[in-house]
Design a protein around this motif. Structure first.
Motif: not given
Length: 409
Positions: A337-351, A320-326
């Motif tokens: 994949a799980v898509y984060t709204p930004t590429a901020a470290p906090e967003a990646f860590a939460t996901a 499975p992939v964790v990535a910004a929403d591109l």
């Protein structure tokens, strides 16, 4: 000795020695299997190879690259030197061996004069569009020079329009080749990046110590935003602790020394490991031990329309992939994949934190990724499209299969 009757294709690639460019290696193998002979012109690697390992007889004509660096002048010197070296080797091949066609892989987009020369000689020239040079320049430069940007755009257009055929790595690149590049839509074919099914030989294996493993695989340059993955690991260590997970960063690039130092400064040496540049079998073994693949690319005009090779590598092993929403990441991974709204470290860590605790989601995403890989993304599907272009431009005479040692493998 009998004359080799196989059609001879020269492939130009200058951003890496060919032995480190998996896409070009796969292209060489596909061409050989279909009855072509291949010579690659590229920068010289540490071993100064004259034959591409793993191929039947793909030859390497290499050159040294003394101008690599940063800044506009350095890049201009690097591109000019590369053009002169490539032109020298290609002209030598044309004069001393039968060359039936050529393929240039970008960046840079400077080989259109050679395309015009080849086409004046009645020989096809294929442009293998790996990257968007104008967008890449914007991504690497804090304040882009409009003159440089215009030159890069014009060179891209000349590369497209002078080519007999354009290979695009996804649908967005195809749209750019037709729109901004001005190429005939009938002569633009999508050939994606990704491993062949035969490259996946390691069964899924728990990581050493039984910890869940987050993997980054790829180039480690500033625009790849791997720094966000290291900072996400720091956030994850704070919120989750350190007992049941680790992060392995595999690859090389300009940012690697800085990221090693950052991990040490943040006290992450017990959970963040740097594996360096890995060969094909080592990549397969690492990903077989992975739990999640991270794609930390930040939203920008380049990343939004680019397909990251690492993402297809993850899907091929069911990670499975964790990535910004591109845009193109969604088109590639869809529900894997799980898509984060930004590429901020906090967003990646939460996901990452949420996904590590959700075995049902991990299993569901694994199945989606494997299904997408085997049904659409695997190199076997791309090789078919790739060879259809060459079959149109330079058909292989039946007699050449005797020289190739048989039909396609």
């Amino acid at each position: 000795m009998a004359r080799d009757r196989r059609p001879h294709v020269a492939i130009i690639v200058v951003n890496l020695p060919v032995e480190r460019d998996r896409r070009v290696i796969r292209e060489c193998l596909a061409l050989e299997s279909a009855g072509y002979r291949v010579t690659v012109i590229c920068p010289r690697g540490p071993q100064a190879l004259s034959h591409l390992p793993g191929t039947r007889d793909t030859a390497i004509r290499s050159f040294t690259q003394p101008f690599a660096g940063s800044g506009v002048l350095s890049f201009a010197g690097e591109f000019a030197w590369s053009f002169l070296c490539v032109a020298w080797h290609l002209l030598r091949l044309l004069l001393t061996q039968r060359v039936d066609a050529a393929q240039a892989c970008n960046p840079p987009d400077v080989f259109w004069p050679l395309a015009l020369l080849m086409r004046l000689m009645g020989k096809p020239f294929v442009f293998d569009h790996h990257d968007l040079s104008p967008e890449l320049y914007r991504a690497k430069t804090a304040t882009p020079n409009p003159v440089v940007l215009r030159i890069l755009t014009v060179f891209e257009q000349l590369s497209m329009r002078s080519a007999s055929w354009v290979l695009s790595t996804n649908e967005s690149y195809r749209e750019i080749a037709v729109g901004r590049g001005g190429q005939d839509p009938a002569r633009v074919t999508v050939v994606r990046n990704g491993p062949a099914s035969s490259e996946i030989t390691h069964a899924p294996t728990p990581s050493a110590g039984g910890r869940k493993r987050i993997v980054y695989l790829g180039v480690i340059n500033p625009q790849d935003n791997v720094r966000a993955a290291v900072l996400a690991a720091a956030r994850l260590a704070e919120s989750r602790g350190r007992d049941d997970w680790e992060m392995v960063i595999a690859g090389d690039g300009d940012s690697l020394p800085e990221l090693r130092a950052l991990a040490t400064d943040l006290g992450l040496d017990d959970v963040v490991y740097f594996a360096g540049w890995l060969g094909g079998d080592e990549v397969d073994a690492l990903l077989a031990s992975g739990t999640i693949g991270i794609q930390p690319d930040q939203p920008d005009p380049l990343s939004n329309v680019s397909t990251m090779a690492k993402t297809v590598e993850y899907l091929a092993r069911g990670l499975p992939v964790v990535a910004a929403d591109l845009l193109e990441t969604r088109r590639t991974a869809e529900g894997a994949a799980v898509y984060t709204p930004t590429a901020a470290p906090e967003a990646f860590a939460t996901a990452l934190d949420s996904l590590l605790d959700d075995p049902d989601a991990l299993a569901r995403m694994r199945e989606i990724g494997l299904q997408r890989f085997h049904s659409r993304l695997a190199w076997e599907h791309q090789a078919s499209a790739y060879l259809s272009v060459w079959g149109e431009l330079v058909p292989v005479p039946a007699a050449s299969f005797a020289d190739a040692g048989g039909a396609a493998r």
